[in-house]
Design a protein around this motif. Structure first.
Motif, PDB file in Angstrom:
ATOM      1  N   LEU A   1      -0.137  17.057   9.285  1.00  8.90           N
ATOM      2  CA  LEU A   1      -0.078  17.424  10.693  1.00  8.90           C
ATOM      3  C   LEU A   1      -1.501  17.712  11.158  1.00  8.90           C
ATOM      4  N   VAL A   2      -2.049  16.814  11.986  1.00  8.22           N
ATOM      5  CA  VAL A   2      -3.432  16.955  12.443  1.00  8.22           C
ATOM      6  C   VAL A   2      -3.508  16.575  13.915  1.00  8.22           C
ATOM      7  N   SER A   3      -4.187  17.400  14.706  1.00  9.77           N
ATOM      8  CA  SER A   3      -4.386  17.102  16.116  1.00  9.77           C
ATOM      9  C   SER A   3      -5.885  16.994  16.395  1.00  9.77           C
ATOM     10  N   PHE A   4      -6.254  15.933  17.109  1.00 11.65           N
ATOM     11  CA  PHE A   4      -7.662  15.722  17.448  1.00 11.65           C
ATOM     12  C   PHE A   4      -7.863  16.105  18.908  1.00 11.65           C
ATOM     13  N   SER A   5      -8.248  17.345  19.094  1.00 16.55           N
ATOM     14  CA  SER A   5      -8.384  17.920  20.432  1.00 16.55           C
ATOM     15  C   SER A   5      -9.580  17.347  21.172  1.00 16.55           C
ATOM     16  N   ASP A   6      -9.537  17.437  22.517  1.00 18.68           N
ATOM     17  CA  ASP A   6     -10.681  17.044  23.335  1.00 18.68           C
ATOM     18  C   ASP A   6     -11.745  18.135  23.366  1.00 18.68           C
ATOM     19  N   GLU A   7     -11.466  19.239  22.668  1.00 18.70           N
ATOM     20  CA  GLU A   7     -12.431  20.322  22.547  1.00 18.70           C
ATOM     21  C   GLU A   7     -12.857  20.456  21.087  1.00 18.70           C
ATOM     22  N   ALA A   8     -14.061  20.909  20.870  1.00 17.55           N
ATOM     23  CA  ALA A   8     -14.571  21.063  19.511  1.00 17.55           C
ATOM     24  C   ALA A   8     -13.652  21.976  18.691  1.00 17.55           C
ATOM     25  N   ASP A   9     -13.313  21.534  17.492  1.00 19.22           N
ATOM     26  CA  ASP A   9     -12.425  22.293  16.620  1.00 19.22           C
ATOM     27  C   ASP A   9     -13.208  22.783  15.400  1.00 19.22           C
ATOM     28  N   PRO A  10     -13.627  24.045  15.404  1.00 17.16           N
ATOM     29  CA  PRO A  10     -14.422  24.566  14.285  1.00 17.16           C
ATOM     30  C   PRO A  10     -13.633  24.632  12.979  1.00 17.16           C
TER      31      PRO A  10
ATOM     32  N   LEU B   1       6.453  14.363  11.377  1.00 18.65           N
ATOM     33  CA  LEU B   1       5.994  14.667  10.021  1.00 18.65           C
ATOM     34  C   LEU B   1       7.142  14.519   9.032  1.00 18.65           C
ATOM     35  N   GLU B   2       8.293  15.079   9.383  1.00 19.07           N
ATOM     36  CA  GLU B   2       9.466  14.979   8.510  1.00 19.07           C
ATOM     37  C   GLU B   2       9.956  13.543   8.401  1.00 19.07           C
ATOM     38  N   ASP B   3       9.871  12.802   9.509  1.00 17.90           N
ATOM     39  CA  ASP B   3      10.287  11.398   9.510  1.00 17.90           C
ATOM     40  C   ASP B   3       9.415  10.580   8.570  1.00 17.90           C
ATOM     41  N   LEU B   4       8.105  10.829   8.615  1.00 19.04           N
ATOM     42  CA  LEU B   4       7.184  10.103   7.750  1.00 19.04           C
ATOM     43  C   LEU B   4       7.454  10.403   6.277  1.00 19.04           C
ATOM     44  N   LYS B   5       7.686  11.652   5.989  1.00 12.11           N
ATOM     45  CA  LYS B   5       7.966  12.037   4.596  1.00 12.11           C
ATOM     46  C   LYS B   5       9.273  11.426   4.105  1.00 12.11           C
ATOM     47  N   SER B   6      10.243  11.299   5.012  1.00 15.93           N
ATOM     48  CA  SER B   6      11.526  10.702   4.631  1.00 15.93           C
ATOM     49  C   SER B   6      11.376   9.220   4.288  1.00 15.93           C
TER      50      SER B   6
ATOM     51  N   TYR C   1       0.831  -1.204   0.000  1.00 15.33           N
ATOM     52  CA  TYR C   1       0.000   0.000   0.000  1.00 15.33           C
ATOM     53  C   TYR C   1       0.866   1.254   0.000  1.00 15.33           C
ATOM     54  N   GLU C   2       0.349   2.264  -0.661  1.00 15.75           N
ATOM     55  CA  GLU C   2       0.910   3.602  -0.508  1.00 15.75           C
ATOM     56  C   GLU C   2       0.370   4.143   0.810  1.00 15.75           C
ATOM     57  N   ILE C   3       1.258   4.615   1.688  1.00 18.78           N
ATOM     58  CA  ILE C   3       0.864   4.981   3.041  1.00 18.78           C
ATOM     59  C   ILE C   3       0.590   6.480   3.157  1.00 18.78           C
ATOM     60  N   PHE C   4      -0.578   6.789   3.727  1.00 18.22           N
ATOM     61  CA  PHE C   4      -0.955   8.161   4.064  1.00 18.22           C
ATOM     62  C   PHE C   4      -1.164   8.183   5.580  1.00 18.22           C
ATOM     63  N   ALA C   5      -0.616   9.187   6.253  1.00 17.34           N
ATOM     64  CA  ALA C   5      -0.683   9.169   7.716  1.00 17.34           C
ATOM     65  C   ALA C   5      -0.871  10.561   8.285  1.00 17.34           C
ATOM     66  N   THR C   6      -1.387  10.602   9.525  1.00 17.96           N
ATOM     67  CA  THR C   6      -1.465  11.868  10.257  1.00 17.96           C
ATOM     68  C   THR C   6      -0.629  11.753  11.522  1.00 17.96           C
ATOM     69  N   THR C   7      -0.039  12.857  11.914  1.00 20.42           N
ATOM     70  CA  THR C   7       0.729  12.915  13.149  1.00 20.42           C
ATOM     71  C   THR C   7       0.498  14.272  13.803  1.00 20.42           C
ATOM     72  N   THR C   8       0.848  14.370  15.075  1.00 24.91           N
ATOM     73  CA  THR C   8       0.626  15.627  15.801  1.00 24.91           C
ATOM     74  C   THR C   8       1.903  16.441  15.963  1.00 24.91           C
ATOM     75  N   THR C   9       3.048  15.903  15.526  1.00 24.70           N
ATOM     76  CA  THR C   9       4.325  16.596  15.743  1.00 24.70           C
ATOM     77  C   THR C   9       5.069  16.854  14.443  1.00 24.70           C
ATOM     78  N   GLU C  10       5.716  18.023  14.393  1.00 31.55           N
ATOM     79  CA  GLU C  10       6.491  18.407  13.209  1.00 31.55           C
ATOM     80  C   GLU C  10       7.634  17.439  12.940  1.00 31.55           C
ATOM     81  N   SER C  11       8.321  17.009  14.013  1.00 33.97           N
ATOM     82  CA  SER C  11       9.474  16.130  13.841  1.00 33.97           C
ATOM     83  C   SER C  11       9.066  14.797  13.212  1.00 33.97           C
TER      84      SER C  11
END
Length: 259
Positions: A48-57, A36-41, A24-34
Motif C-alpha cells: 500500500l503506497v501513495s505518491f502524494s503531490d506533496e513531499a513525503d518525508p 491490496l486484498e484483491d492483489l494478494k488473492s 513473472y512473479e508480480i509485485f505491485a503497489t496500490t493506494t487502496t486497502e480493498s
C-alpha cells in the motif's frame, strides 16, 4: 521465475499483469486497502503506497526493488491531457521509492506531451530531456524506457460509451492488448533507453470510430488533416505488428486476443 514490479496498479497495470503473470512473479503497489486484498488473492506481492503531490518525508525505498528484474511505472506525472504542470514533489517521492534500482525500467507516459498542432509528431519532436514529466526519471535512470501511450482503449473502454465532442477530430488511440505486447517484447529484448509512441497506426476521426462501434454507416468524408502521433519508430525498431491497428475495430474480439 523472473520478477516484475508494477507501480500504480490500475486498469493498465491489471492488463499487463494478466498478460505476464505466467512469466513473472508480480509485485505491485496500490493506494487502496480493498485492491491490496484483491492483489494478494491473485497471488501477487502487494504494498500500500501513495505518491502524494506533496513531499513525503516518510517515503522509503521499495524493499522489493533490489530483487526485481523490471519495474513498470504507470503513475502520471503530468496534468490533464499532458499539460506540463509541475509535480516535482510527486517525482521526488517516486525517486525515493526507487532508490538505486538497477534493473530494467519503464515509464508509462502520454502522447499528451506533444503540442495541439495539426501535424504528425514523432519522438524526436519532443525529446524526453525537455519533458519534465519524463526527464526527472531519465536523468536519474538513463537506461529507463519511456512509452508514450495514446488514449487507452479496449474492453469496456470504447469511444461510443463516452460523451464526445469534436467528432471531426482524428483520434490517437491504443488498445491495451497492444501496449501489453510492446512491454512483453521490450522485456524479452532487454530494451534500454528507448522512447516510443505507442499508438495505433490508423487515425480515423471520432465519428468514424463511434459509428463503427455502433454498427452504423459513416456518411462523412474521410479527412487526413489533424494532429496525429506516429508509431513508425516502434514498428521499425521492434519489428512490431499491431493486433488492433484500427480504432474503429477495438470492439472486435479477434481470435488471437489474449484476453
Amino acid at each position: 521465475m523472473k520478477k516484475l514490479g508494477i507501480i500504480g496498479y490500475g486498469w493498465l497495470g491489471n492488463h499487463i499483469a494478466e498478460r505476464l503473470k505466467n512469466q513473472y512473479e508480480i509485485f505491485a503497489t496500490t493506494t487502496t486497502e480493498s485492491k491490496l486484498e484483491d492483489l494478494k488473492s491473485k497471488g501477487y506481492s502487494a504494498n500500500l503506497v501513495s505518491f502524494s503531490d506533496e513531499a513525503d518525508p516518510e517515503m522509503k525505498e521499495w524493499k522489493a526493488a533490489s530483487d526485481l528484474d523490471a519495474i513498470i511505472i504507470t503513475i502520471p506525472f503530468s496534468g490533464i491531457r499532458g499539460a506540463q504542470i509541475s509535480m516535482k514533489d510527486r517525482q521526488e517521492n517516486m525517486l525515493k521509492f526507487l532508490g538505486d534500482y538497477k534493473g530494467q525500467l519503464f515509464l508509462m507516459s502520454s502522447t499528451g506531451v506533444y503540442p495541439q498542432e495539426e501535424k504528425e509528431f514523432v519522438e524526436e519532436d519532443q525529446p524526453a530531456a525537455y519533458v519534465e514529466s519524463e526527464s526527472f526519471l531519465t536523468e536519474r535512470f538513463p537506461k529507463a524506457n519511456v512509452l508514450r501511450s495514446a488514449g487507452l482503449m479496449g474492453g469496456e473502454r470504447l469511444l461510443k460509451n463516452y460523451h464526445i465532442s469534436g467528432l471531426d477530430q482524428l483520434v490517437n488511440h491504443i488498445h491495451y492488448a497492444d501496449i501489453c505486447s510492446v512491454v512483453e517484447k521490450m522485456l524479452e529484448n532487454q530494451s534500454e533507453s528507448k522512447v516510443y509512441n505507442v499508438v495505433a497506426p490508423i487515425h480515423p476521426n471520432k465519428e468514424e470510430v463511434i459509428n463503427a462501434q455502433k454498427d452504423l454507416p459513416y456518411e462523412g468524408e474521410r479527412t487526413t488533416m489533424g494532429r496525429t502521433i506516429s508509431p513508425a519508430k516502434l514498428i521499425d525498431e521492434l519489428d512490431f505488428e499491431f493486433q488492433y491497428p484500427d480504432p474503429r475495430y477495438f470492439h472486435v474480439n479477434f481470435e488471437n486476443n489474449p484476453e
